[in-house]
Write a protein that holds these residues in place. Sequence first.
Motif, short mmCIF file in Angstrom:
data_model
loop_
_atom_site.label_atom_id
_atom_site.label_comp_id
_atom_site.label_asym_id
_atom_site.label_seq_id
_atom_site.Cartn_x
_atom_site.Cartn_y
_atom_site.Cartn_z
N LYS A 110 0.83 -1.20 0.00
CA LYS A 110 0.00 0.00 0.00
C LYS A 110 0.87 1.25 0.00
O LYS A 110 0.55 2.25 -0.69
CB LYS A 110 -0.92 0.00 1.21
CG LYS A 110 -2.02 -1.06 1.17
CD LYS A 110 -2.85 -1.01 2.45
CE LYS A 110 -3.92 -2.08 2.48
NZ LYS A 110 -4.70 -2.03 3.74
N ALA A 127 2.29 1.83 -3.41
CA ALA A 127 1.19 2.19 -4.31
C ALA A 127 0.88 3.67 -4.18
O ALA A 127 0.73 4.38 -5.19
CB ALA A 127 -0.04 1.35 -4.01
N GLU A 172 -3.93 3.77 -3.77
CA GLU A 172 -3.96 2.37 -4.18
C GLU A 172 -4.86 2.18 -5.39
O GLU A 172 -4.57 1.37 -6.27
CB GLU A 172 -4.42 1.48 -3.02
CG GLU A 172 -4.24 0.00 -3.31
CD GLU A 172 -4.56 -0.89 -2.12
OE1 GLU A 172 -4.17 -2.06 -2.15
OE2 GLU A 172 -5.19 -0.39 -1.15
N ASN A 224 -6.66 -3.95 -6.16
CA ASN A 224 -5.76 -3.44 -5.13
C ASN A 224 -4.35 -4.00 -5.34
O ASN A 224 -4.12 -4.83 -6.22
CB ASN A 224 -6.28 -3.78 -3.73
CG ASN A 224 -6.51 -5.27 -3.54
OD1 ASN A 224 -5.59 -6.07 -3.68
ND2 ASN A 224 -7.75 -5.66 -3.23
#
Length: 413
Positions: free
Chosen positions: A162, A165, A172, A195
């Motif tokens: 995450k 990202a 995300e 995701n």
Amino acid sequence: MQLKNYSFLPLAIAIATGALVPGAASFAAAHAAKPAAQKKSAAVEPAPAPLAGQTAVAGGPPALAAKAWLLMDFDSGEVLASANPDEPLPPASLTKMMTSFLVEQALRSGKLKKDDLVPVSQYAWCRGSGTESCMYLPLNSQATVIDILRGIIVQSGNDASKAIAEHMAGSEEGFAKLMNAEAQRLGMTHTHFVNATGLPDPDHKSSARDLAILARAIIRDSSDYYPIYAEREFKYNNIKQGNRNALLYTDPTVDGLKTGHTQEAGYCLVTSSKRNGMRLITVMLNTNSAQARADQTRTLLGWGYANFEKANPIEPTAVVATPKVTFGKADTVAAGLGAPWTVTVPRGQKVSTSVQVQPGLEAPVAKGAVIGKIVAESNGKPVGEAPLVAQADVERAGFMLRLWQRVTGLFGK
């Protein structure tokens, strides 16, 4: 929350038993596994019915207890055996292969540098609940890109995934768009990412074939970083975690790639192994335990190496065609391979070749220029192709010679 002075027991034991060995610190025991569904590994789910697949080998491949599986030859990308290869299924943390691949490509292009600092937001931070796999990045801290990459690959960190990202795409959700664009570029036609982690979502799917395509791209295009996939452990924030790929501990020919598990996805594993110059990629989706995904993969690798071999369809120095060249000082050009060429075929099967020359070949032709292709077949099935390359220069003829060639051509002489 800053966590210090905790360490994990060797994860190889955890993998083999399906649970961590008692006696570890309570916090470590709560966080060495994957999401909450994995914590209930004592209640093993019923094994899927053995699933037979398709292959060119007489007698067929072994029936494997997985919802989908696949064996691919790395060099050619040919699928050697498979069952349900194109069924979109939850990929769990196998998703992180795409996350790590995008990081690796950004490092290769210079968009990221190894020592760039990645911030850890409230959104990315793992709260220590034990419901997901984590690298244990402290809240509001920063970590280098190379540490983040190891945290994704070795520790399967949702927080690392995450955080990178958000760093690369702002969110995300934005990173998932990059993931899907790359999947499309690679030809992953049965994949859609929502995701960067693989946490369950009804729209988050991939197939065995697509995951093998991704694994092949990682090995081929991320050679500087691929050795990370073979690392057995990584220590960060004073917490050491082991790689969950059991085959890294038991098979010296295995050097990657990734495990995954959620209740929806079951236990999944993508593996690469190289023996005697031949690299095979396996994908195992939705088995019923960590032990099963390792055992089924061992079976498939063993069968693959026992039933396939490398073959050289043509010697590197052989002239396989002398196609006609118009408007050249020479009427033809010798053609063959530009580099050594091997294909993977069932053991004992002969390989035949055919040559396809591009139409209307005109001078000048440079030595080394691709002027067609060579196709290899085994048992009537294409098993690979290689560029057909000019073995000499053919200079363009002068005006009068070209004019004469045109005139003789009109009269069929």
